[in-house]
Design a protein around this motif. Structure first.
Motif, short mmCIF file in Angstrom:
data_model
loop_
_atom_site.label_atom_id
_atom_site.label_comp_id
_atom_site.label_asym_id
_atom_site.label_seq_id
_atom_site.Cartn_x
_atom_site.Cartn_y
_atom_site.Cartn_z
N HIS A 36 0.92 -1.20 0.01
CA HIS A 36 0.49 0.04 0.04
C HIS A 36 0.97 1.36 -0.07
N PHE A 37 1.95 0.98 0.70
CA PHE A 37 3.00 2.54 0.70
C PHE A 37 4.24 2.29 0.23
N GLY A 38 4.09 1.45 -0.47
CA GLY A 38 6.01 0.77 -0.90
C GLY A 38 7.18 0.67 0.22
N TYR A 39 8.63 0.82 -0.47
CA TYR A 39 9.42 0.86 -0.16
C TYR A 39 10.44 2.19 0.35
N SER A 40 9.42 3.61 0.45
CA SER A 40 10.71 4.93 0.28
C SER A 40 10.87 4.58 1.80
N VAL A 41 11.96 5.54 1.82
CA VAL A 41 12.62 6.60 2.98
C VAL A 41 10.95 6.45 3.93
N TYR A 42 10.20 7.49 3.74
CA TYR A 42 9.01 7.76 4.00
C TYR A 42 8.34 6.46 5.06
N GLU A 108 2.39 11.13 4.31
CA GLU A 108 0.99 11.58 6.12
C GLU A 108 0.53 9.49 6.36
N GLY A 109 -0.18 9.42 4.64
CA GLY A 109 -0.84 8.24 4.74
C GLY A 109 0.45 6.71 5.64
N SER A 110 1.99 7.22 5.21
CA SER A 110 3.41 5.89 5.97
C SER A 110 2.32 5.87 7.92
N ILE A 111 2.26 7.58 8.40
CA ILE A 111 2.71 7.57 9.57
C ILE A 111 1.05 7.36 9.90
N ILE A 112 -0.09 7.64 9.42
CA ILE A 112 -1.05 7.02 10.03
C ILE A 112 -1.41 5.45 10.26
N ALA A 113 -0.35 4.84 9.18
CA ALA A 113 -0.76 3.29 9.09
C ALA A 113 0.10 3.19 9.76
N ALA A 114 2.07 3.67 9.82
CA ALA A 114 1.98 2.57 11.21
C ALA A 114 1.63 2.77 12.60
N THR A 115 1.28 3.89 12.65
CA THR A 115 0.45 3.83 13.91
C THR A 115 -0.35 3.27 14.27
N ALA A 116 -1.36 3.12 13.10
CA ALA A 116 -2.76 2.27 12.75
C ALA A 116 -1.80 0.56 13.43
N GLU A 241 -4.73 -11.05 -20.51
CA GLU A 241 -3.52 -10.46 -20.03
C GLU A 241 -2.52 -11.34 -17.93
N VAL A 242 -1.59 -11.05 -18.26
CA VAL A 242 -1.11 -11.82 -17.16
C VAL A 242 -0.06 -10.55 -16.98
N ARG A 243 -0.19 -10.22 -15.20
CA ARG A 243 0.41 -8.99 -15.23
C ARG A 243 0.94 -8.98 -13.08
N LEU A 244 2.69 -9.16 -13.50
CA LEU A 244 3.93 -9.13 -12.29
C LEU A 244 3.83 -7.95 -11.55
N HIS A 245 3.03 -8.06 -10.32
CA HIS A 245 3.48 -6.40 -9.00
C HIS A 245 4.29 -6.62 -8.33
N LEU A 246 5.05 -6.79 -7.80
CA LEU A 246 6.19 -6.23 -7.22
C LEU A 246 5.49 -5.49 -5.92
N ASN A 247 4.99 -5.35 -4.61
CA ASN A 247 5.22 -4.99 -2.81
C ASN A 247 4.00 -4.15 -3.23
N LEU A 248 3.83 -3.65 -4.31
CA LEU A 248 2.54 -2.30 -4.74
C LEU A 248 1.44 -3.17 -5.65
N LEU A 249 0.28 -2.76 -5.41
CA LEU A 249 -0.64 -3.98 -5.89
C LEU A 249 -1.01 -3.20 -7.52
N ASN A 250 -1.09 -1.14 -7.05
CA ASN A 250 -1.60 -0.42 -7.98
C ASN A 250 -0.03 0.00 -8.93
#
Length: 497
Positions: A36-42, A108-116, A241-250
């Protein structure tokens, strides 16, 4: 009360279990957030910052009640709360995180999600050490400092064990859901050694078992769902179609059509890019380096259009290479040599030269910062044969210039040290469709018309090719890069430096 005969082993085991589970939950939480939020520094900054904040509150609360008569009961409750939250996280976490991601910007979502996700267990498990220290000191086994030191050492040893177990065993070999179950099981063992905690240990053990089946739910609707040391892999196959997602579904790393027809996405444009290499003789087979093989769409497309091409595809994750063969037909492409390696490390060690280097390096929706710096581009340019070209895919549906400007400037700055004989190095940008753009660098010419003439006239790249605006743009380096912030601006709009 805690039996006085062996207070340190008993309380030490509880503290060890609390430390072990706390670090497991932190690492597992980051992995659970990634779709949902990737692997960013945030995202990782939010995880670490939130955990530390709630740990501080937990230490404070544990210290306040650790010397009181209610401490043994509170210790049992803290361990049980951690076990319950661990067992429930793989069930309630994904839908909760999806709702947060849908309603909040990524930073901002990363902070909210980590808190929850991590606030409750971080607070509860941080209470364990001061509670154990208070109970141990009440047993008159030494001074307060001695008690705190012993318990902290054992808790820290547990944290070390939990860190290594989560990273090297739980995630790559057991999976995230089973990893949460393992954390709950460790807390059940911690409860089992405490007087008054054995019944709750049984409850925690049952919760631990209940966490495992969440993996089946996570894989619903996918042709393949797999955890590896580097990624959570999802493959969708709807028959067309065949689709590959790594970590982030969108975010889609590879997409192919089963009937072989074009997808309408940027993958369709890679087969013409070897023509950008001015040093390639007519009829010659190009030497191509693909950094970010993923499912192999670029490799298979080039192999089909350029018979005899020699294609080296670098992919960090061996599980992704396996999926490229099992679901995306990579084995049917002649001349493709997959290499399991880190893209930057490979370019710095490799001694071969290539007519074309393709860079398509995304972890979820983010470019790893160390594969978008002057130092990295210098290594890439050193791998170019005379007249060679570099093509870098950039996802920027909201703000193209947030990334193409600084990355173009960074490529230009790398030419002085990386390009054989120095410049000229032309740096261009072309629209690859649906929010993707190709940053193109050509060795030996900076003339846009000369580069455009190398491409088929009906190619979208030929029609949209233009010089990249690099003047006044920052040069990204290993020491200083704001690419995470710029990626958010490129994807969603908003402020950027």
């Amino acid at each position: 009360m805690i039996p006085p005969a062996r207070p340190l082993p008993t309380l030490g085991a509880a503290a060890f279990a609390g430390g072990w589970a706390l670090m497991m939950l932190e690492i597992l939480g980051g992995r659970l957030m990634a779709p949902h939020f990737g692997y960013s520094v945030y995202q990782w900054g939010a995880v670490i910052g939130v955990v530390m904040a709630f740990m501080a509150a937990g230490y404070w609360a544990g210290g306040r009640i650790g010397d009181g008569p209610d401490a043994p009961r509170r210790l049992v409750q803290a361990l049980l709360a951690g076990a319950a939250w661990a067992a429930l996280s793989p069930w309630i976490g994904p839908p909760m995180l999806a709702r947060i991601a849908a309603g909040s910007p990524p930073d901002e979502g990363s902070i909210i999600a980590a808190t929850a996700l991590l606030g409750v267990p971080s607070f509860a498990l941080a209470m364990v050490s001061p509670l154990c220290a208070g109970i141990l000191n009440a047993g008159q086994t030494g001074g307060t400092a001695a008690s705190a030191g012993r318990v902290s050492a054992l808790s820290t040893m547990g944290s070390i064990g939990g860190t290594f177990f989560a990273a090297f065993a739980a995630i790559p070999h057991m999976g995230v859901s089973a990893g949460y179950g393992a954390a709950a099981a460790v807390l059940a063992l911690g409860l089992a050694v405490l007087a008054g905690g054995r019944l709750f240990a049984v409850a925690a053990a049952l919760l631990a078992v209940a966490a495992g089946p969440a993996a089946l739910k996570a894989g619903e609707g996918f042709a393949l769902y797999r955890e590896s040391a580097h990624n959570t892999l999802y493959v969708r196959d709807d028959g067309v179609e065949v689709r590959l997602h790594l970590n982030l579904l969108n975010a889609t790393q590879t997409r192919i059509r089963r009937d072989g027809r074009p997808t309408g996405l940027y993958y369709d444009l890679f087969p013409v890019t070897p023509a950008l290499a001015a040093g390639l003789a007519p009829g010659a087979a190009p030497r191509v380096l693909i950094l970010g093989l993923a499912g192999g769409a670029a490799a298979t497309g080039i192999a089909a259009r350029w018979p005899g091409a020699s294609i080296t595809g670098v992919e960090l994750d061996p599980a992704v290479v396996d999926v490229a063969y099992s679901h995306f037909g990579l084995g049917q492409a002649a001349g493709v040599r997959p290499v399991v390696a880190d893209a930057r490390g490979f370019t710095e060690r490799d001694e071969n030269h290539y007519d074309l280097v393709i860079i398509d390096l995304y972890s979820g929706a983010s470019i790893p910062f160390y594969t978008a710096t002057q130092e990295f581009f210098t290594a890439v340019l050193r791998r170019l044969a005379p007249g060679g070209a570099v093509v870098m895919n950039i996802a920027a549906p909201a703000d193209r210039d947030a990334l193409t400007g600084p990355l173009g400037a960074t490529l230009a700055a790398a030419a002085a040290d990386g390009l054989a004989g120095g410049g000229p190095l032309g740096v261009f940008v072309a629209d690859a469709g649906r929010g993707n753009h190709f940053l193109i660098a050509t060795a030996g010419t900076a003339d846009v018309e000369a580069v455009r003439a190398r491409l088929p006239m009906d190619s979208p790249l030929s029609r949209t090719l233009e010089p990249s605006v690099t003047a006044g743009q920052p040069v990204l380096t290993d020491d200083r890069s704001d690419i995470d912030l710029r990626t958010i601006a490129a994807l969603f709009g908003g402020r950027r430096g």
